[in-house]
Design a protein around this motif. Structure first.
Motif, PDB file in Angstrom:
ATOM      1  N   UNK A   1       0.800  -1.233   0.000  1.00  0.00           N
ATOM      2  CA  UNK A   1       0.000   0.000   0.000  1.00  0.00           C
ATOM      3  C   UNK A   1       0.828   1.277   0.000  1.00  0.00           C
ATOM      4  N   UNK A   2       1.993   1.254  -0.645  1.00  0.00           N
ATOM      5  CA  UNK A   2       2.851   2.435  -0.762  1.00  0.00           C
ATOM      6  C   UNK A   2       2.165   3.479  -1.642  1.00  0.00           C
ATOM      7  N   UNK A   3       2.439   4.737  -1.383  1.00  0.00           N
ATOM      8  CA  UNK A   3       1.908   5.826  -2.207  1.00  0.00           C
ATOM      9  C   UNK A   3       2.458   5.715  -3.632  1.00  0.00           C
ATOM     10  N   UNK A   4       1.701   6.193  -4.634  1.00  0.00           N
ATOM     11  CA  UNK A   4       2.185   6.156  -6.015  1.00  0.00           C
ATOM     12  C   UNK A   4       3.492   6.941  -6.168  1.00  0.00           C
ATOM     13  N   UNK A   5       4.405   6.421  -6.986  1.00  0.00           N
ATOM     14  CA  UNK A   5       5.679   7.100  -7.225  1.00  0.00           C
ATOM     15  C   UNK A   5       6.360   6.535  -8.459  1.00  0.00           C
ATOM     16  N   UNK A   6       7.297   7.327  -8.992  1.00  0.00           N
ATOM     17  CA  UNK A   6       8.193   6.887 -10.058  1.00  0.00           C
ATOM     18  C   UNK A   6       9.582   7.334  -9.637  1.00  0.00           C
ATOM     19  N   UNK A   7      10.587   6.459  -9.786  1.00  0.00           N
ATOM     20  CA  UNK A   7      11.940   6.801  -9.375  1.00  0.00           C
ATOM     21  C   UNK A   7      12.947   6.154 -10.310  1.00  0.00           C
ATOM     22  N   UNK A   8      14.093   6.826 -10.485  1.00  0.00           N
ATOM     23  CA  UNK A   8      15.203   6.266 -11.264  1.00  0.00           C
ATOM     24  C   UNK A   8      16.007   5.326 -10.384  1.00  0.00           C
ATOM     25  N   UNK A   9      16.532   4.272 -11.006  1.00  0.00           N
ATOM     26  CA  UNK A   9      17.339   3.277 -10.296  1.00  0.00           C
ATOM     27  C   UNK A   9      18.738   3.236 -10.891  1.00  0.00           C
ATOM     28  N   UNK A  10      19.727   2.964 -10.021  1.00  0.00           N
ATOM     29  CA  UNK A  10      21.087   2.754 -10.503  1.00  0.00           C
ATOM     30  C   UNK A  10      21.393   1.263 -10.455  1.00  0.00           C
ATOM     31  N   UNK A  11      22.499   0.884 -11.034  1.00  0.00           N
ATOM     32  CA  UNK A  11      22.920  -0.517 -10.974  1.00  0.00           C
ATOM     33  C   UNK A  11      23.174  -0.904  -9.531  1.00  0.00           C
ATOM     34  N   UNK A  12      22.778  -2.112  -9.149  1.00  0.00           N
ATOM     35  CA  UNK A  12      22.975  -2.571  -7.783  1.00  0.00           C
ATOM     36  C   UNK A  12      22.139  -3.792  -7.491  1.00  0.00           C
ATOM     37  N   UNK A  13      21.849  -3.987  -6.208  1.00  0.00           N
ATOM     38  CA  UNK A  13      21.096  -5.165  -5.786  1.00  0.00           C
ATOM     39  C   UNK A  13      19.666  -4.804  -5.431  1.00  0.00           C
ATOM     40  N   UNK A  14      18.739  -5.552  -5.994  1.00  0.00           N
ATOM     41  CA  UNK A  14      17.311  -5.430  -5.679  1.00  0.00           C
ATOM     42  C   UNK A  14      16.968  -6.636  -4.801  1.00  0.00           C
ATOM     43  N   UNK A  15      16.318  -6.387  -3.674  1.00  0.00           N
ATOM     44  CA  UNK A  15      15.983  -7.463  -2.741  1.00  0.00           C
ATOM     45  C   UNK A  15      14.466  -7.597  -2.658  1.00  0.00           C
ATOM     46  N   UNK A  16      13.968  -8.781  -2.975  1.00  0.00           N
ATOM     47  CA  UNK A  16      12.535  -9.072  -2.916  1.00  0.00           C
ATOM     48  C   UNK A  16      12.226  -9.670  -1.547  1.00  0.00           C
ATOM     49  N   UNK A  17      11.307  -9.033  -0.809  1.00  0.00           N
ATOM     50  CA  UNK A  17      10.911  -9.516   0.514  1.00  0.00           C
ATOM     51  C   UNK A  17       9.679 -10.395   0.337  1.00  0.00           C
ATOM     52  N   UNK A  18       9.869 -11.693   0.495  1.00  0.00           N
ATOM     53  CA  UNK A  18       8.774 -12.634   0.288  1.00  0.00           C
ATOM     54  C   UNK A  18       8.044 -12.855   1.606  1.00  0.00           C
ATOM     55  N   UNK A  19       8.285 -13.959   2.261  1.00  0.00           N
ATOM     56  CA  UNK A  19       7.653 -14.222   3.552  1.00  0.00           C
ATOM     57  C   UNK A  19       8.565 -13.729   4.664  1.00  0.00           C
ATOM     58  N   UNK A  20       8.202 -14.019   5.913  1.00  0.00           N
ATOM     59  CA  UNK A  20       8.925 -13.498   7.083  1.00  0.00           C
ATOM     60  C   UNK A  20      10.437 -13.429   6.908  1.00  0.00           C
ATOM     61  N   UNK A  21      11.092 -14.553   6.779  1.00  0.00           N
ATOM     62  CA  UNK A  21      12.558 -14.576   6.694  1.00  0.00           C
ATOM     63  C   UNK A  21      13.046 -15.063   5.339  1.00  0.00           C
ATOM     64  N   UNK A  22      12.236 -14.911   4.314  1.00  0.00           N
ATOM     65  CA  UNK A  22      12.601 -15.405   2.985  1.00  0.00           C
ATOM     66  C   UNK A  22      12.738 -14.246   2.022  1.00  0.00           C
ATOM     67  N   UNK A  23      13.877 -14.170   1.356  1.00  0.00           N
ATOM     68  CA  UNK A  23      14.107 -13.115   0.378  1.00  0.00           C
ATOM     69  C   UNK A  23      14.748 -13.708  -0.875  1.00  0.00           C
ATOM     70  N   UNK A  24      14.694 -12.958  -1.955  1.00  0.00           N
ATOM     71  CA  UNK A  24      15.423 -13.283  -3.184  1.00  0.00           C
ATOM     72  C   UNK A  24      16.137 -12.021  -3.600  1.00  0.00           C
ATOM     73  N   UNK A  25      17.318 -12.153  -4.179  1.00  0.00           N
ATOM     74  CA  UNK A  25      18.085 -10.992  -4.613  1.00  0.00           C
ATOM     75  C   UNK A  25      18.350 -11.054  -6.110  1.00  0.00           C
ATOM     76  N   UNK A  26      18.365  -9.877  -6.717  1.00  0.00           N
ATOM     77  CA  UNK A  26      18.645  -9.745  -8.144  1.00  0.00           C
ATOM     78  C   UNK A  26      19.663  -8.637  -8.342  1.00  0.00           C
ATOM     79  N   UNK A  27      20.623  -8.884  -9.216  1.00  0.00           N
ATOM     80  CA  UNK A  27      21.575  -7.848  -9.607  1.00  0.00           C
ATOM     81  C   UNK A  27      20.955  -7.150 -10.816  1.00  0.00           C
ATOM     82  N   UNK A  28      20.735  -5.830 -10.696  1.00  0.00           N
ATOM     83  CA  UNK A  28      20.083  -5.109 -11.784  1.00  0.00           C
ATOM     84  C   UNK A  28      20.998  -4.036 -12.354  1.00  0.00           C
TER      85      UNK A  28
END
Length: 83
Positions: A34-61
């Motif tokens: 439920x985050x407010x609407x937004x648009x933002x630029x991203x730089x190269x780095x790590x994106x972390x997906x927060x799945x369940x309580x202690x479960x995450x996935x990471x992507x190099x973007x």
């Protein structure tokens, strides 16, 4: 909320998540349910997906943009790979 990571070669990720941590050009930030609407630029780095309580996935973007609208996060980047 729904997350999609898109590259020129196709969809890298699509699914329901609890949140996502992103490498913004002015610093890292996190988008939660439920985050407010937004648009933002991203730089190269790590994106972390927060799945369940202690479960995450990471992507190099590579650089790109993120749009948050109606509880949907769309990440448009030049490249992405699971870490």
């Amino acid at each position: 909320m729904n997350l999609e990571i898109l590259t020129p070669l196709g969809k890298t990720y699509s699914g329901e998540v609890n949140g996502v941590q992103l490498p913004g050009v002015d610093g890292s930030f996190e988008v939660l349910d439920n985050h407010a609407p937004m648009v933002s630029a991203l730089k190269a780095g790590q994106l972390k997906v927060l799945l369940e309580k202690n479960r995450t996935e990471s992507y190099k973007i590579q650089g790109g943009f993120v749009e948050v609208l109606n509880n949907k996060v769309t990440v448009l980047v030049e490249g992405s790979e699971a870490v």
